[in-house]
Design an enzyme around this catalytic site. Structure first.
Site, PDB file in Angstrom:
ATOM      1  N   TRP A 129     -13.867 -20.274 -16.390  1.00  0.00           N
ATOM      2  CA  TRP A 129     -14.386 -19.041 -15.790  1.00  0.00           C
ATOM      3  C   TRP A 129     -15.484 -18.428 -16.661  1.00  0.00           C
ATOM      4  CZ3 TRP A 129      -8.955 -19.511 -16.638  1.00  0.00           C
ATOM      5  CH2 TRP A 129      -8.290 -20.099 -15.568  1.00  0.00           C
ATOM      6  N   HIS A 130     -16.350 -19.296 -17.221  1.00  0.00           N
ATOM      7  CA  HIS A 130     -17.460 -18.862 -18.070  1.00  0.00           C
ATOM      8  C   HIS A 130     -18.787 -19.357 -17.503  1.00  0.00           C
ATOM      9  CE1 HIS A 130     -14.426 -18.937 -21.687  1.00  0.00           C
ATOM     10  NE2 HIS A 130     -14.293 -17.849 -20.943  1.00  0.00           N
ATOM     11  N   ALA A 131     -18.997 -19.192 -16.211  1.00  0.00           N
ATOM     12  CA  ALA A 131     -20.210 -19.708 -15.567  1.00  0.00           C
ATOM     13  C   ALA A 131     -21.458 -19.034 -16.122  1.00  0.00           C
ATOM     14  CB  ALA A 131     -20.131 -19.491 -14.061  1.00  0.00           C
ATOM     15  N   ASP A 170     -20.334 -24.471 -17.123  1.00  0.00           N
ATOM     16  CA  ASP A 170     -19.135 -23.742 -17.531  1.00  0.00           C
ATOM     17  C   ASP A 170     -18.431 -24.604 -18.572  1.00  0.00           C
ATOM     18  OD1 ASP A 170     -16.827 -22.123 -17.616  1.00  0.00           O
ATOM     19  OD2 ASP A 170     -15.994 -22.960 -15.775  1.00  0.00           O
ATOM     20  N   HIS A 171     -17.491 -24.036 -19.282  1.00  0.00           N
ATOM     21  CA  HIS A 171     -16.658 -24.822 -20.183  1.00  0.00           C
ATOM     22  C   HIS A 171     -15.549 -25.491 -19.375  1.00  0.00           C
ATOM     23  CE1 HIS A 171     -17.807 -21.560 -23.288  1.00  0.00           C
ATOM     24  NE2 HIS A 171     -18.478 -22.642 -23.607  1.00  0.00           N
TER      25      HIS A 171
END
Length: 529
Positions: A467-469, A300-301
């Site tokens: 929240w970019h899994a 993720d970021h």
């Protein structure tokens, strides 16, 4: 959709269809719309969540209220050593529209270098030349059609038409530091500072429900069911033949397409006997396909939030900001009409050839439409776009009701921590520029002396997910890949995956546009079978 309209998604499950799509988020909604456009195919779209409250979801500035409760999975991680042992919530959307119904609506295309990296790493046919047409196809962009944008597509893309008073100052501060002011952060040049593009039309969220699913709901060959959690994939030997739900089993004549996201997709595969042999054995699950890459490669970021008090609060307390809820209701303007308004995309080191940092200006002068905060603040989010740290999704048990163990491994690699620290320093420099320093006080909680040790403590105490899994069922042909370039699961017939779990590496941007473009391409690939 009202609650009454939501009733249309309740009812018995069909016994057999051509395609079963698991998950009605950004990818699943696209697949359902595109596959059901063929009247000779019957499609069942299954979603574990409910219909998300439209009165809240439609209002951009209410987005953060949807990141917990019935509209989201909390996905509390295991303790993260890179974050001082904290457990953090890697929230994902739960309900019709998935992340597209609850996210911050920022629309960023992946860099050409991102797709070229996929292709070079084994995802043949997923390079920039392959994906650019889909990125144009999906857009109805206010800039019109061109080399990087499309017009007339399903997804509305706009820049903010009512700017927060500090947005211009944010851009001016960047310009004073020598950063290029970019008119189009998704254009030919993407390094610099400029306005954020978003899935917002006339001040209202424009999700995949608007662009894809709602226009398809009248088709007799499309069935949508909410509150229907898939427990396992039904297999006949090494062929997927349907799904098991609490409500019963449904058979698929052609294929099962899993679009449940980077956390739920590997969990479903593992529960179905598809994954690392030793992990399945520990939980008493018979092995159907020994795929060691299922659940691996999670990333993720990592993000650090910063808050600056507005010492000149007149910008928030005058005009449209006096009563933001009423202003939004009457005019679809004001603070509730947007979330992120401006961003900078930068390099942590001048020696890099492609940016690896994103700084976003987010609106927080009001709290979700309620009264202005006692001390008005503005927020900057500092994200590392190319993390090297990797984690995993693993089984907690063989019971489908038990949530998986989620370990993103945030900042496990020292290089990630160092580059995020560089991003933090860059944000502090930006807000020290006169255009911003004249209206803000010192960053909340950040030591003014900026020693490495103090900034490191701040990062460990405050960093978390963007929240970019992605990445837990990646495309490739090596032993750690899960799907081939055709998105078929290795060793299993009739089973495809089409969501962010197949990304080999995370794009240098928010992931919504890339997921939708991938789903469009997946639909074409599936139609060929």
């Amino acid at each position: 959709m009202t609650d009454v309209e939501g009733d249309r998604f309740q009812g018995p499950l069909p016994a057999v269809v051509d395609h079963i799509i698991v998950g009605a988020g950004s990818a699943g909604a696209v697949l359902a719309a595109r596959l059901s456009a063929d009247p000779d195919r019957t499609v069942l779209l299954l979603e574990a969540g409910e219909v998300i409250d439209e009165d809240v979801a439609r209002v951009p500035g209410m987005a953060s209220t949807l990141w917990a409760g019935a509209s989201a999975y909390e996905n509390l991680t295991v303790p993260q050593q890179g974050l001082a042992g904290r457990r953090v919530a890697l929230a994902t959307g739960r309900g019709l529209g998935g992340g597209s119904s609850v996210n911050g609506m920022g629309w960023f295309q992946a860099f050409p270098e991102d797709f070229e990296g996929w292709a070079a790493g084994g995802a043949a046919g997923w390079g920039w030349a392959d994906m650019a047409p889909y990125l144009r196809l999906i857009e109805d962009h206010e800039f019109g059609a061109g080399a990087y944008h499309g017009a007339g597509g399903p997804m509305a893309v706009t820049t903010p038409y009512h700017l927060h008073p500090t947005t211009a100052r944010f851009i001016a501060a960047g310009a004073s530091l020598g950063w290029p002011v970019i008119p189009d952060l998704n254009g030919a040049t993407r390094e610099g500072i400029g306005l954020v593009q978003s899935n917002i039309r006339d001040g209202v969220r424009h999700s995949v429900l608007d662009g894809y699913l709602n226009p398809a709901l009248g088709r007799e060959n499309l069935t949508v069911r909410t509150a229907t959690a898939v427990q396992r994939i039904a297999l006949d030997g090494t062929r997927a033949v349907g799904v098991h739900c609490a409500q019963g089993e449904v058979r698929a004549r052609r294929s099962v397409v899993v679009c449940a996201g980077a956390l739920r997709t590997p969990h479903l595969l593992l529960l179905s006997g598809i994954g690392p042999r030793d992990q399945l054995g520990r939980h008493g699950i018979p092995v159907v396909a020994d795929l060691p890459g299922v659940g691996a490669n999670l990333h993720d970021h990592p993000l650090v939030p910063l808050a600056w008090p507005l010492t000149d609060a007149s910008a928030l307390r005058g005009g449209y900001y006096e009563d933001p809820a009423a202003t939004y209701q009457m005019m679809r303007r004001g603070p509730l009409s947007a979330v992120g308004q401006a961003a900078a995309v930068l390099r942590s080191d001048p020696g890099l050839t492609v940016p690896d940092l994103q700084l976003v200006l987010a609106l927080r002068g009001v709290d979700a439409g309620r009264d202005p905060l006692p001390t008005p603040v503005i927020i900057s989010l500092v994200a590392l776009l190319t993390p090297e740290s990797r984690g995993s999704v693993t089984l907690r048990s063989g019971d489908p009701a038990d949530l998986p163990l989620v370990d993103p491994g945030y900042l496990a690699e020292q290089s990630d921590h160092d580059r995020l620290r560089a991003g933090l320093r860059t944000a502090l420099d930006l807000f020290a520029a006169p255009a911003l320093a004249s209206v803000t006080g010192p960053a909340v909680g950040v030591p003014e002396d900026r020693r490495d040790v103090d900034l490191d403590d701040y990062i460990r105490a405050s960093a978390g997910p963007y929240w970019h899994a992605v990445g837990t069922a990646r495309i490739g042909s090596d032993e750690m890949s899960v799907v081939g370039p055709d998105l078929n699961v290795h060793g299993i017939e009739g089973l495809q995956i089409a969501d962010a779990s197949v990304f080999p590496t995370i794009p240098r941007c928010n992931t919504q546009a890339t997921v939708i473009a991938l789903a469009e391409r997946a639909a074409e690939l599936i139609k060929q079978t």
